[in-house]
Design a protein around this motif. Structure first.
Motif, PDB file in Angstrom:
ATOM      1  N   ASP A  63       3.872 -28.060 -24.482  1.00 37.34           N
ATOM      2  CA  ASP A  63       2.674 -27.920 -23.640  1.00 37.34           C
ATOM      3  C   ASP A  63       1.795 -26.779 -24.149  1.00 37.34           C
ATOM      4  O   ASP A  63       0.574 -26.900 -24.224  1.00 37.34           O
ATOM      5  N   LEU A  64       2.449 -25.672 -24.469  1.00 37.00           N
ATOM      6  CA  LEU A  64       1.723 -24.495 -24.937  1.00 37.00           C
ATOM      7  C   LEU A  64       0.999 -24.801 -26.241  1.00 37.00           C
ATOM      8  O   LEU A  64      -0.158 -24.412 -26.426  1.00 37.00           O
ATOM      9  N   LYS A  96      -2.036 -26.849 -25.424  1.00 38.86           N
ATOM     10  CA  LYS A  96      -3.106 -26.012 -24.850  1.00 38.86           C
ATOM     11  C   LYS A  96      -3.765 -25.169 -25.931  1.00 38.86           C
ATOM     12  O   LYS A  96      -4.974 -24.968 -25.906  1.00 38.86           O
ATOM     13  N   GLU A  97      -2.954 -24.655 -26.855  1.00 35.05           N
ATOM     14  CA  GLU A  97      -3.518 -23.826 -27.925  1.00 35.05           C
ATOM     15  C   GLU A  97      -4.461 -24.642 -28.809  1.00 35.05           C
ATOM     16  O   GLU A  97      -5.498 -24.148 -29.222  1.00 35.05           O
ATOM     17  N   GLU A 101      -6.121 -27.315 -27.778  1.00 35.25           N
ATOM     18  CA  GLU A 101      -7.306 -27.556 -26.935  1.00 35.25           C
ATOM     19  C   GLU A 101      -8.229 -26.341 -26.964  1.00 35.25           C
ATOM     20  O   GLU A 101      -9.446 -26.467 -27.072  1.00 35.25           O
ATOM     21  N   LEU A 102      -7.615 -25.141 -26.848  1.00 34.21           N
ATOM     22  CA  LEU A 102      -8.388 -23.900 -26.859  1.00 34.21           C
ATOM     23  C   LEU A 102      -9.130 -23.740 -28.184  1.00 34.21           C
ATOM     24  O   LEU A 102     -10.307 -23.364 -28.199  1.00 34.21           O
ATOM     25  N   LEU A 120     -11.996 -26.186 -28.251  1.00 29.72           N
ATOM     26  CA  LEU A 120     -13.063 -25.775 -27.327  1.00 29.72           C
ATOM     27  C   LEU A 120     -13.844 -24.589 -27.881  1.00 29.72           C
ATOM     28  O   LEU A 120     -15.065 -24.531 -27.733  1.00 29.72           O
ATOM     29  N   LYS A 121     -13.117 -23.636 -28.504  1.00 31.78           N
ATOM     30  CA  LYS A 121     -13.792 -22.458 -29.063  1.00 31.78           C
ATOM     31  C   LYS A 121     -14.784 -22.889 -30.137  1.00 31.78           C
ATOM     32  O   LYS A 121     -15.898 -22.383 -30.198  1.00 31.78           O
ATOM     33  N   GLU A 133     -16.208 -25.863 -30.368  1.00 32.23           N
ATOM     34  CA  GLU A 133     -17.286 -26.592 -29.696  1.00 32.23           C
ATOM     35  C   GLU A 133     -18.289 -25.601 -29.095  1.00 32.23           C
ATOM     36  O   GLU A 133     -19.494 -25.782 -29.168  1.00 32.23           O
ATOM     37  N   LEU A 134     -17.726 -24.516 -28.491  1.00 34.94           N
ATOM     38  CA  LEU A 134     -18.577 -23.498 -27.865  1.00 34.94           C
ATOM     39  C   LEU A 134     -19.427 -22.794 -28.911  1.00 34.94           C
ATOM     40  O   LEU A 134     -20.637 -22.617 -28.725  1.00 34.94           O
ATOM     41  N   ALA A 165     -22.185 -25.072 -29.963  1.00 34.66           N
ATOM     42  CA  ALA A 165     -23.228 -25.176 -28.936  1.00 34.66           C
ATOM     43  C   ALA A 165     -24.072 -23.901 -28.911  1.00 34.66           C
ATOM     44  O   ALA A 165     -25.302 -23.954 -28.784  1.00 34.66           O
ATOM     45  N   GLN A 166     -23.411 -22.737 -29.068  1.00 37.32           N
ATOM     46  CA  GLN A 166     -24.145 -21.465 -29.049  1.00 37.32           C
ATOM     47  C   GLN A 166     -25.075 -21.341 -30.257  1.00 37.32           C
ATOM     48  O   GLN A 166     -26.196 -20.834 -30.130  1.00 37.32           O
ATOM     49  N   LYS A 207     -26.451 -23.923 -31.881  1.00 32.51           N
ATOM     50  CA  LYS A 207     -27.565 -24.858 -31.647  1.00 32.51           C
ATOM     51  C   LYS A 207     -28.568 -24.238 -30.672  1.00 32.51           C
ATOM     52  O   LYS A 207     -29.778 -24.342 -30.832  1.00 32.51           O
ATOM     53  N   LEU A 208     -28.020 -23.572 -29.631  1.00 30.66           N
ATOM     54  CA  LEU A 208     -28.866 -22.943 -28.620  1.00 30.66           C
ATOM     55  C   LEU A 208     -29.715 -21.845 -29.247  1.00 30.66           C
ATOM     56  O   LEU A 208     -30.924 -21.751 -28.981  1.00 30.66           O
ATOM     57  N   SER A 250     -32.465 -23.499 -31.216  1.00 29.05           N
ATOM     58  CA  SER A 250     -33.502 -24.046 -30.326  1.00 29.05           C
ATOM     59  C   SER A 250     -34.367 -22.930 -29.765  1.00 29.05           C
ATOM     60  O   SER A 250     -35.591 -23.049 -29.713  1.00 29.05           O
TER      61      SER A 250
END
Lengths: 131, 131
Positions: free
Chosen positions: B80-81, B84-85, B87-88, B91-92, B94-95, B98-99, B101-102, B105
């Motif tokens: 599980d860990l 999650k790692e 996924e983290l 996500l990092k 992806e973030l 996104a930052q 691209k922002l 823009s």
């Protein structure tokens, strides 16, 4: 649930018939673990010089110690997992917020683009009017 | 590391002096767990009718079973860990994307804003020139 079966295991030089729902593979693994403990301990004089009763309690204490160490590890892993889940939750929120800001910026950019095109058109019209 | 100490524990109606680095609290917890197992088992006729040797092996098997169940739980939590790692990590990334691209823009928006101001100024100058 699997069917109840009888499995013969060899522990401490004796054969035991265990009846239960566990697989034979699992029971042999547990028996082998106990045999290894016994074999390890039989090399220690502090163990062999004890009476059979005390030797049994010492073995029990040692296996129980493995169990409690494993329980501590479970507690520590559960804490780690909890921390990661919190981090994931925070990151997901941060990502959603960044995506919303990006969407807003992109929308503004498109609007500006449309206005700027209209503006360009107006400018051309103006120029035509001045000629 | 804490100092080696002697701790007296009461197991199966007998007193044992355990020498080691574990705290007294921990050893009492382990002893209490073993006593509870013994007490549970002594209620079962299938246990009490056995010889002392077999009873000891049955107890050992039961405690070892708790240990193996805990080990399985550890393996499952570690998986599980790991998930999650991962996924983290995703996500990092992806973030960050996104930052970036922002940021791009927002930069474009600022540039458009500056151009649009200059454009406005040019337009005013044009209008002055036509008068």
């Amino acid at each position: 649930m699997s069917a109840k079966t009888d499995t013969e295991v060899f522990i401490g030089g004796r054969v035991f018939t265990l009846s239960g729902y566990e697989s034979e593979e699992y029971l042999q693994k547990v028996a082998s673990y106990i045999n290894n403990k016994m074999s390890e301990y039989s090399k220690l004089e502090s163990y062999t010089r004890q009476t059979s009763d005390i030797r049994n309690i010492l073995l029990l204490l040692n296996v129980a110690d493995d169990y409690f160490k494993a329980k501590d590890k479970i507690a520590s892993l559960e804490e780690d997992l909890h921390t990661k889940e919190k981090e994931l939750y925070d990151l997901k929120h941060e990502l959603i917020s960044a995506q919303m800001k990006l969407e807003f910026s992109d929308k503004q950019l498109k609007e500006v683009d449309v206005k700027s095109n209209n503006h360009g058109q107006n400018l051309k019209d103006n120029k035509k009017a001045v000629r």
